[in-house]
Scaffold this motif. Structure first.
Motif, PDB file in Angstrom:
ATOM      1  N   THR A   1      41.309  46.793  46.667  1.00  0.00           N
ATOM      2  CA  THR A   1      41.557  46.595  48.099  1.00  0.00           C
ATOM      3  C   THR A   1      43.059  46.594  48.364  1.00  0.00           C
ATOM      4  N   ARG A   2      43.785  45.992  47.450  1.00  0.00           N
ATOM      5  CA  ARG A   2      45.238  45.933  47.579  1.00  0.00           C
ATOM      6  C   ARG A   2      45.845  47.334  47.390  1.00  0.00           C
ATOM      7  N   ILE A   3      45.353  48.015  46.360  1.00  0.00           N
ATOM      8  CA  ILE A   3      45.907  49.342  46.025  1.00  0.00           C
ATOM      9  C   ILE A   3      45.635  50.352  47.129  1.00  0.00           C
ATOM     10  N   GLU A   4      44.502  50.213  47.772  1.00  0.00           N
ATOM     11  CA  GLU A   4      44.149  51.171  48.828  1.00  0.00           C
ATOM     12  C   GLU A   4      45.227  51.205  49.913  1.00  0.00           C
ATOM     13  N   LEU A   5      45.854  50.057  50.129  1.00  0.00           N
ATOM     14  CA  LEU A   5      46.881  49.974  51.175  1.00  0.00           C
ATOM     15  C   LEU A   5      48.153  50.751  50.813  1.00  0.00           C
ATOM     16  N   TRP A   6      48.284  51.145  49.562  1.00  0.00           N
ATOM     17  CA  TRP A   6      49.479  51.914  49.170  1.00  0.00           C
ATOM     18  C   TRP A   6      49.382  53.372  49.631  1.00  0.00           C
ATOM     19  N   ASN A   7      48.201  53.823  50.019  1.00  0.00           N
ATOM     20  CA  ASN A   7      48.056  55.192  50.511  1.00  0.00           C
ATOM     21  C   ASN A   7      48.968  55.387  51.716  1.00  0.00           C
ATOM     22  N   ASP A   8      49.652  56.528  51.716  1.00  0.00           N
ATOM     23  CA  ASP A   8      50.574  56.808  52.808  1.00  0.00           C
ATOM     24  C   ASP A   8      50.534  58.309  53.092  1.00  0.00           C
ATOM     25  N   ALA A   9      49.646  58.694  53.982  1.00  0.00           N
ATOM     26  CA  ALA A   9      49.419  60.119  54.243  1.00  0.00           C
ATOM     27  C   ALA A   9      50.703  60.785  54.745  1.00  0.00           C
TER      28      ALA A   9
ATOM     29  N   ARG B   1      57.622  54.672  42.227  1.00  0.00           N
ATOM     30  CA  ARG B   1      57.301  53.458  42.961  1.00  0.00           C
ATOM     31  C   ARG B   1      55.843  53.045  42.729  1.00  0.00           C
ATOM     32  N   VAL B   2      54.944  54.030  42.796  1.00  0.00           N
ATOM     33  CA  VAL B   2      53.525  53.739  42.560  1.00  0.00           C
ATOM     34  C   VAL B   2      53.343  53.199  41.139  1.00  0.00           C
ATOM     35  N   GLU B   3      54.031  53.831  40.192  1.00  0.00           N
ATOM     36  CA  GLU B   3      53.911  53.372  38.800  1.00  0.00           C
ATOM     37  C   GLU B   3      54.433  51.943  38.644  1.00  0.00           C
ATOM     38  N   ARG B   4      55.561  51.665  39.303  1.00  0.00           N
ATOM     39  CA  ARG B   4      56.118  50.293  39.215  1.00  0.00           C
ATOM     40  C   ARG B   4      55.139  49.270  39.793  1.00  0.00           C
ATOM     41  N   ARG B   5      54.551  49.654  40.928  1.00  0.00           N
ATOM     42  CA  ARG B   5      53.629  48.718  41.574  1.00  0.00           C
ATOM     43  C   ARG B   5      52.378  48.494  40.725  1.00  0.00           C
ATOM     44  N   LEU B   6      51.929  49.544  40.088  1.00  0.00           N
ATOM     45  CA  LEU B   6      50.756  49.387  39.212  1.00  0.00           C
ATOM     46  C   LEU B   6      51.059  48.424  38.068  1.00  0.00           C
ATOM     47  N   ARG B   7      52.255  48.617  37.482  1.00  0.00           N
ATOM     48  CA  ARG B   7      52.635  47.736  36.356  1.00  0.00           C
ATOM     49  C   ARG B   7      52.805  46.278  36.812  1.00  0.00           C
ATOM     50  N   ALA B   8      53.151  46.122  38.069  1.00  0.00           N
ATOM     51  CA  ALA B   8      53.445  44.764  38.564  1.00  0.00           C
ATOM     52  C   ALA B   8      52.184  44.012  39.009  1.00  0.00           C
ATOM     53  N   LEU B   9      51.042  44.670  38.953  1.00  0.00           N
ATOM     54  CA  LEU B   9      49.807  43.997  39.393  1.00  0.00           C
ATOM     55  C   LEU B   9      49.506  42.789  38.502  1.00  0.00           C
ATOM     56  N   ARG B  10      49.126  41.680  39.133  1.00  0.00           N
ATOM     57  CA  ARG B  10      48.749  40.477  38.378  1.00  0.00           C
ATOM     58  C   ARG B  10      47.373  40.031  38.863  1.00  0.00           C
ATOM     59  N   PRO B  11      46.593  39.395  38.001  1.00  0.00           N
ATOM     60  CA  PRO B  11      45.240  38.977  38.407  1.00  0.00           C
ATOM     61  C   PRO B  11      45.272  38.028  39.601  1.00  0.00           C
ATOM     62  N   VAL B  12      44.249  38.141  40.433  1.00  0.00           N
ATOM     63  CA  VAL B  12      44.119  37.263  41.589  1.00  0.00           C
ATOM     64  C   VAL B  12      43.240  36.062  41.226  1.00  0.00           C
ATOM     65  N   HIS B  13      42.224  36.309  40.398  1.00  0.00           N
ATOM     66  CA  HIS B  13      41.286  35.257  40.020  1.00  0.00           C
ATOM     67  C   HIS B  13      41.766  34.548  38.765  1.00  0.00           C
TER      68      HIS B  13
ATOM     69  N   ALA C   1      34.673  39.850  36.641  1.00  0.00           N
ATOM     70  CA  ALA C   1      35.602  40.979  36.485  1.00  0.00           C
ATOM     71  C   ALA C   1      35.486  41.967  37.636  1.00  0.00           C
ATOM     72  N   ILE C   2      34.279  42.104  38.189  1.00  0.00           N
ATOM     73  CA  ILE C   2      34.098  43.050  39.302  1.00  0.00           C
ATOM     74  C   ILE C   2      34.806  42.544  40.556  1.00  0.00           C
ATOM     75  N   HIS C   3      34.696  41.244  40.822  1.00  0.00           N
ATOM     76  CA  HIS C   3      35.401  40.690  41.971  1.00  0.00           C
ATOM     77  C   HIS C   3      36.907  40.879  41.832  1.00  0.00           C
ATOM     78  N   GLU C   4      37.380  40.654  40.613  1.00  0.00           N
ATOM     79  CA  GLU C   4      38.815  40.834  40.371  1.00  0.00           C
ATOM     80  C   GLU C   4      39.213  42.291  40.615  1.00  0.00           C
ATOM     81  N   LEU C   5      38.416  43.206  40.067  1.00  0.00           N
ATOM     82  CA  LEU C   5      38.735  44.632  40.231  1.00  0.00           C
ATOM     83  C   LEU C   5      38.702  45.018  41.709  1.00  0.00           C
ATOM     84  N   ALA C   6      37.680  44.509  42.418  1.00  0.00           N
ATOM     85  CA  ALA C   6      37.558  44.833  43.851  1.00  0.00           C
ATOM     86  C   ALA C   6      38.787  44.343  44.614  1.00  0.00           C
ATOM     87  N   ALA C   7      39.256  43.153  44.260  1.00  0.00           N
ATOM     88  CA  ALA C   7      40.441  42.611  44.943  1.00  0.00           C
ATOM     89  C   ALA C   7      41.654  43.504  44.684  1.00  0.00           C
TER      90      ALA C   7
END
Ligand SMILES: [Zn+2]
Length: 385
Positions: A228-236, A276-288, A219-225
């Motif tokens: 890592t993906r979510i971090e890229l959504w940051n847009d200063a 948009r952030v909310e939509r993307r969060l809802r659209a997350l699917r497991p990687v593992h 579960a930790i590997h999944e969360l980390a993945a």
């Protein structure tokens, strides 16, 4: 009225009142008022109410069961028929626990006054009090009814006060928020980010990390993945920030982690980015393979958009100039109750409170010599609206 040297007259009335302002500021700050300590908050509420009653205004205490009471002060200069309403908004609760005064007492030193909640935002309440006193002194009568609302739970999300705030805001033509200004130059907050929180919960499968790793789902590997993906959504550049502020997971070494969770802090300037952030969060699917992912939460405080504040800020700037007070503006990363009133489309000007620094820290202070001018600015805004 805005063309007269009104702010200067108000400033002249207020400058000699600084010792009185500090006396009352001490009274407010030494009445500790943590959001979660009802008894203490109510004592503070009584002390604030007492000062407002001295002005001959209508003071109503709006009793709360689970929080300190809210205070609604109504001032109608022209009793016959006020031509609308202005709302002055703030909170008297602080983030400091009862007993904090023992290690950070109220004190004045080097032109600064220190104490828990002094900047955020008890000095703002004092400034509003003296703004009204000054209007009475120079016999300026605001055409509109002025409602001052002092609430008890802003620091914990305004659950018990939000409806009251929104009801008064809907009756108002403008809202002036006495939250602290920003930086040593006392910038007003003409935009605020929308704020929210989301939780990611991952269910994996435990297994012996040495004997049967292939049977586990980490579960930790999944969360980390996912993170890592979510971090890229940051847009200063667009003012979008997403931060994992809490992570938890796993049980012990040798065991593939069965569960993990993260709590995300969400901020965005534009409502479209929030959605948009909310939509993307809802659209997350497991990687593992075999991992299950659950996402809850989202934005709960709307942003304060600059267009809502622009006209009020222009007027504030004009009035401040007449006192030789340069007035700037900024975007604040945090939300306030002004975000609620702005979201209703009511012109809202935030950060009109104290000038100082260190909110929510043990060196919170205000620059005392800025208090008369800030009070004069509020008074001028009320008189010219
Ligand atoms: Zn505040």
């Amino acid at each position: 009225m805005a063309d007269s040297p009104l702010p200067l007259a108000l400033l002249c009335a207020l400058k000699p009142r600084l010792p009185d302002m500090l006396r009352i500021l001490r009274r407010f700050v030494t009445a500790e008022s943590p959001s979660l300590d009802n008894a203490a908050a109510n004592r503070c509420c009584s002390i604030i109410a007492k000062e407002w009653r001295k002005l001959g205004v209508n003071v109503e205490r709006i009793a709360q069961k689970h929080r300190g009471d809210h205070l609604r002060v109504t001032y109608t200069a022209d009793k016959s028929r006020p031509a609308g309403q202005l709302l002055v908004l703030g909170h008297y609760d602080t983030v400091y626990e009862s007993g904090t005064l023992a290690r950070m007492p109220f004190r004045i030193s080097g032109g600064k006054a220190y104490g828990p909640g002094i900047f955020d935002m008890k000095a703002g309440i004092v400034q509003a009090l003296f703004a009204l006193k000054a209007l009475q002194q120079v016999k300026l009568r605001p055409r509109k009814r002025v409602v001052f609302l002092w609430t008890s739970d802003e620091e914990i999300g305004s659950e018990s006060s939000r409806r009251l705030i929104e009801t008064e805001a809907r009756r108002s033509d403008a809202v002036f928020v006495l939250e602290p200004s920003f930086g040593p130059r006392g910038l007003l907050k003409t935009a605020r980010k929308g704020v929210g929180a989301a939780e990611l919960f991952v269910q994996g499968r435990a297994s012996h990390a040495g004997l049967a790793p292939e049977e586990g789902v980490n579960a930790i590997h999944e969360l980390a993945a996912q993170l890592t993906r979510i971090e890229l959504w940051n847009d200063a550049r667009r003012g979008v920030s997403i931060n994992a502020d809490i992570v938890q997971g796993g049980t012990r070494t040798n065991v593939i982690a069965e569960r993990a969770r993260a709590v995300l802090d969400l901020r965005a300037v534009r409502p479209s980015d929030m959605r948009r952030v909310e939509r993307r969060l809802r659209a997350l699917r497991p990687v593992h393979k075999g991992a299950k992912l659950q996402v809850t939460g989202g934005f709960d405080r709307p942003p304060l958009e600059r267009k809502i504040c622009a006209a009020l800020f222009a007027r504030a700037k004009f009035l401040a100039k007449q006192m030789n007070l340069p007035l700037g503006e900024c975007t604040a990363g945090g939300g306030s109750d002004g975000s609620f009133t702005g979201a209703l489309g009511i012109p809202t000007l935030d950060g009109l409170g104290a000038v100082g620094d260190g909110a929510h820290s043990d060196h919170e202070y205000v620059f005392i010599h800025t208090m008369p001018a800030r009070a004069a600015l509020l008074a001028a805004l009320l008189a010219s609206s």
